[in-house]
Structures are given as C-alpha cells and as structure tokens.
Design an enzyme around this catalytic site. Sequence first.
Site, PDB file in Angstrom:
ATOM      1  N   ASN A 147      26.697  37.020  34.402  1.00 41.71           N
ATOM      2  CA  ASN A 147      28.025  37.115  33.808  1.00 41.71           C
ATOM      3  C   ASN A 147      28.289  35.838  32.999  1.00 41.71           C
ATOM      4  OD1 ASN A 147      30.766  37.196  33.265  1.00 41.71           O
ATOM      5  ND2 ASN A 147      31.370  37.741  35.358  1.00 41.71           N
ATOM      6  N   HIS A 205      31.897  44.545  29.258  1.00 38.70           N
ATOM      7  CA  HIS A 205      31.694  43.229  29.865  1.00 38.70           C
ATOM      8  C   HIS A 205      30.561  43.319  30.884  1.00 38.70           C
ATOM      9  CE1 HIS A 205      32.242  39.365  31.477  1.00 38.70           C
ATOM     10  NE2 HIS A 205      32.782  39.763  32.617  1.00 38.70           N
ATOM     11  N   CYS A 258      37.007  36.472  30.442  1.00 39.67           N
ATOM     12  CA  CYS A 258      35.964  37.384  29.948  1.00 39.67           C
ATOM     13  C   CYS A 258      36.446  38.253  28.790  1.00 39.67           C
ATOM     14  CB  CYS A 258      35.454  38.262  31.084  1.00 39.67           C
ATOM     15  SG  CYS A 258      34.981  37.290  32.510  1.00 39.67           S
TER      16      CYS A 258
HETATM   17  O1  UT7 Z   1      33.840  38.508  34.994  1.00 31.42           O
HETATM   18  C1  UT7 Z   1      35.092  38.709  35.560  1.00 31.42           C
HETATM   19  C2  UT7 Z   1      35.116  39.892  36.392  1.00 31.42           C
HETATM   20  N1  UT7 Z   1      34.273  39.724  37.547  1.00 31.42           N
HETATM   21  C3  UT7 Z   1      33.859  40.799  38.172  1.00 31.42           C
HETATM   22  O2  UT7 Z   1      34.130  41.873  37.708  1.00 31.42           O
HETATM   23  C4  UT7 Z   1      33.136  40.663  39.468  1.00 31.42           C
HETATM   24  C5  UT7 Z   1      33.662  41.700  40.439  1.00 31.42           C
HETATM   25  N2  UT7 Z   1      33.092  41.646  41.784  1.00 31.42           N
HETATM   26  C6  UT7 Z   1      31.799  41.873  42.051  1.00 31.42           C
HETATM   27  O3  UT7 Z   1      31.004  42.068  41.159  1.00 31.42           O
HETATM   28  C7  UT7 Z   1      31.377  41.989  43.501  1.00 31.42           C
HETATM   29  O4  UT7 Z   1      32.530  42.047  44.319  1.00 31.42           O
HETATM   30  C8  UT7 Z   1      30.477  40.809  43.984  1.00 31.42           C
HETATM   31  C9  UT7 Z   1      29.114  40.939  43.346  1.00 31.42           C
HETATM   32  C10 UT7 Z   1      31.115  39.495  43.607  1.00 31.42           C
HETATM   33  C11 UT7 Z   1      30.286  40.890  45.510  1.00 31.42           C
HETATM   34  O5  UT7 Z   1      29.785  42.150  45.890  1.00 31.42           O
HETATM   35  P1  UT7 Z   1      30.455  42.945  47.105  1.00 31.42           P
HETATM   36  O6  UT7 Z   1      29.666  44.161  47.288  1.00 31.42           O
HETATM   37  O7  UT7 Z   1      31.907  43.105  46.769  1.00 31.42           O
HETATM   38  O8  UT7 Z   1      30.195  41.957  48.312  1.00 31.42           O
HETATM   39  P2  UT7 Z   1      31.235  41.225  49.254  1.00 31.42           P
HETATM   40  O9  UT7 Z   1      31.913  40.109  48.525  1.00 31.42           O
HETATM   41  O10 UT7 Z   1      32.100  42.226  49.879  1.00 31.42           O
HETATM   42  O11 UT7 Z   1      30.262  40.569  50.323  1.00 31.42           O
HETATM   43  C12 UT7 Z   1      29.472  41.365  51.167  1.00 31.42           C
HETATM   44  C13 UT7 Z   1      28.637  40.472  52.058  1.00 31.42           C
HETATM   45  C14 UT7 Z   1      29.429  39.381  52.767  1.00 31.42           C
HETATM   46  O12 UT7 Z   1      28.911  39.272  54.070  1.00 31.42           O
HETATM   47  P3  UT7 Z   1      29.724  39.893  55.315  1.00 31.42           P
HETATM   48  O13 UT7 Z   1      31.047  39.186  55.321  1.00 31.42           O
HETATM   49  O14 UT7 Z   1      29.843  41.356  55.025  1.00 31.42           O
HETATM   50  O15 UT7 Z   1      28.836  39.555  56.478  1.00 31.42           O
HETATM   51  C15 UT7 Z   1      29.072  38.143  51.982  1.00 31.42           C
HETATM   52  O16 UT7 Z   1      29.122  36.967  52.769  1.00 31.42           O
HETATM   53  O17 UT7 Z   1      27.630  39.810  51.278  1.00 31.42           O
HETATM   54  C16 UT7 Z   1      27.659  38.407  51.574  1.00 31.42           C
HETATM   55  N3  UT7 Z   1      27.259  37.676  50.377  1.00 31.42           N
HETATM   56  C17 UT7 Z   1      25.981  37.371  50.096  1.00 31.42           C
HETATM   57  N4  UT7 Z   1      24.841  37.575  50.751  1.00 31.42           N
HETATM   58  C18 UT7 Z   1      23.713  37.139  50.180  1.00 31.42           C
HETATM   59  C19 UT7 Z   1      28.058  37.247  49.367  1.00 31.42           C
HETATM   60  N5  UT7 Z   1      27.303  36.645  48.429  1.00 31.42           N
HETATM   61  C20 UT7 Z   1      26.009  36.703  48.858  1.00 31.42           C
HETATM   62  C21 UT7 Z   1      24.804  36.253  48.322  1.00 31.42           C
HETATM   63  N6  UT7 Z   1      23.665  36.507  49.014  1.00 31.42           N
HETATM   64  N7  UT7 Z   1      24.717  35.632  47.143  1.00 31.42           N
END
Ligand code: UT7
Length: 333
Positions: A290, A260, A119
């Site tokens: 993204n 970004h 990125c």
């Molecule tokens: O471009 C390079 C840099 N990239 C970034 O900067 C991205 C950085 N990270 C993020 O933006 C966030 O961490 C994400 C958007 C990827 C994820 O958000 P989060 O608030 O950190 O969620 P999480 O990964 O902790 O997941 C929370 C829950 C999980 O369920 P449990 O284990 O708590 O029951 C996931 O399974 O959300 C669930 N989950 C979803 N649910 C519905 C993960 N993806 C989805 C989805 N729909 N698409």
Amino acid sequence: MSATNSRIPVAIAGTGSYLPKRVMTNKDLESIVDTTDEWITSRTGIKSRHIAAEGENTSDLATEAAKNALENAGIEAADIDLIIVGTITPDTLTPATACYVQHNIGAVKALAFDVSAACSGFLYAMKVAQDMIAAGTYKNALIIGAEKLSAFTNWSDRNTCVLFGDGAGAAILTASKEGQGRILATELGTNGSQTSILNIPGGGSACPTTIANADQKLASLAMQGREVFKHAVNVMKRSAEAVIEEAGLSPENIQQVIPHQANLRIIDAIADRLTIPNDKVFVNLHKYGNTSAAAVAIALDEAHREKKFERGDNIVLVGFGAGLTWAAVAIEW
Ligand code: UT7
C-alpha cells in the site's frame, strides 16, 4: 460533492511512475517482526514492497515520476502551470513537497502545492487540477501521488509494517484536444467522524515528538484494520457506482477499474459488488504494498503502459483512505 460538466473538457495527456530500487520481500520481514509470508499473502495479497534509500525523499520519488509523465505526454516542464502533490509523507511540514518538485524539474512558472487526503490524495489532486483547467485558469497540470511511508512506519509493529511501501505516480492533465478523451465524472467525499481509525497520531502540532514520548513511535501509521476494511469496501463500491452512473456507463462498457491498492480482499469484494470481472480490475499491490496517495497513480501508469486500455476506452479510478476520504473518477481515455 459531485460534478460532471466541465466548462473545458479535461484529458490525461500522459502518465509516469517511479519506485525506489530496494525491494523488501515478505521473507525479509519475517526476520524483523513476528510474521510469515503466508500470513501477509493470505490476508493482504502483498508479496513485496519498495523502500526508499536513506536521503531519498518523497520529492525525489515524485520528481522521477513527474519526469516520466512529462516524457510520456510530450510536454516540457516549462509549460506546466500547476503542480499538485498528494502526500501524507511530505519531505518537510513546510514548504510543500510540490515546491521541491517544481525546482527539481524546472517548472519555473508553475504554481505548486500539496493536498493531504491520504490514499485519496492523487484523485483529490486530479479533481482540483481538472476544475482549474476547466475554468480556463491553467492549461497544463502535473499531478502526483508520492509517499515515503517507510519513514512513518513503526518497524516493530507487525500490524502495520507489513502493509506499506514507497513510490510515486504522476499524470499530466490538459484541456482535451481533438481525438483525446476526457474526464467524465468525479465524486469525492470525506467523513471526519472516523479520524481515529487510521492516522499518524504524533509529529504534528497536537502531539509533537519529544524526548518523553520518542520511544512510543507516535509519528507512525496506526490503524484499526478491521474497521478500516469495512469502510473501504462500502465506500469505494458506493463511490465507483456514483461515477459510473453519472458518466452514463455500465459494467459492460468499462475497460478497466483501477482501485486503491491496500488489500486484495478489498479489491475482490469491490469487483464482486460492482459485477466487474477480475480481469478488468487492475492489481499491482503484490509488488508494491500500500503506497497510499501513490497507489492509484502508479497503477494508472502501469495499466496505461501495459495497454490495459486504449484511446476511447472507459476507465474508473477509485480510492479510499484516512480522513476518512474517498474519491472516484470515470474517464474516457
Ligand atoms: O490505505 C488505507 C486503507 N487501508 C486499508 O484499507 C486496510 C484495511 N485493513 C486491512 O487490509 C486488514 O484489516 C489488515 C490486513 C490490516 C488485517 O487483516 P485482518 O484480517 O483484518 O486481521 P486482524 O487485524 O483482524 O488480525 C488477525 C490476527 C490477529 O491475531 P489474533 O488477535 O486473532 O490472535 C493479529 O494479531 O492476525 C494477527 N496479525 C498478524 N499475524 C502475523 C496481525 N498482523 C500480523 C502479521 N503477521 N503481520
């Protein structure tokens, strides 16, 4: 790494971008994986993304963005000396995507190569081009951030497939002329101790795709979201602060921050920590998701065309991605 004093001041003479036609909304994704528009919107701010057509390659997206930028700058392709494409989704492992672009636009005298900095790729390209122009080696550079991430997405993994999109953005860099602005300060960095938290594990020489592993979809983006999130906020804040200080700016005299576009919560956290009001922070991730190396490039072009800043205004670009890599640039427009 950090540097301010260019021997020849370098300006951005024009910008361009291109998004493929097909739009995929969060609702569309609800029928592909177990997700909801509500989850995607509240966790990321993304509402839709553009997806390239089959046969429409990264170089095709890059070519359209390049043509746009050339027109905007009023420069002919034949006058371009250098083309650098930031991409992690090249058309082919070799030759570089920049070579296809060189041919497509007819920039016959240009040297062309890619940078792989995820990125941060567009801003890495900007720094390389700036230094080559500043040293007097080349006069006119075309830099591009272009990605067809849809080709490296595991469409059955809801953790990642909702996040990414395709697109390209470009800019023309030239020696600054009377009345033009200049790049004031840049800061780039890499932390290679965290390669495993965001990567495409397969498809390279370490793990070629074989019949035995083909069903594991290893040639797709994999991410430990929460870990990446923490680094993204801390590193982008620090990097933006470094160029703001080096350029002698303060939050009050910055017209626009162009970060970004990965997650609205990351952008809000950075704006808050930099004490920059939200209306001075450019956001378009709701439309495109993204797009990795293309994200800052597309956002720069949109902000430019929407007149979010004008000649003489100061802007700050900041990116972060796999590597881990990061980059920030302060520009007097
Ligand atoms: O471009 C390079 C840099 N990239 C970034 O900067 C991205 C950085 N990270 C993020 O933006 C966030 O961490 C994400 C958007 C990827 C994820 O958000 P989060 O608030 O950190 O969620 P999480 O990964 O902790 O997941 C929370 C829950 C999980 O369920 P449990 O284990 O708590 O029951 C996931 O399974 O959300 C669930 N989950 C979803 N649910 C519905 C993960 N993806 C989805 C989805 N729909 N698409």
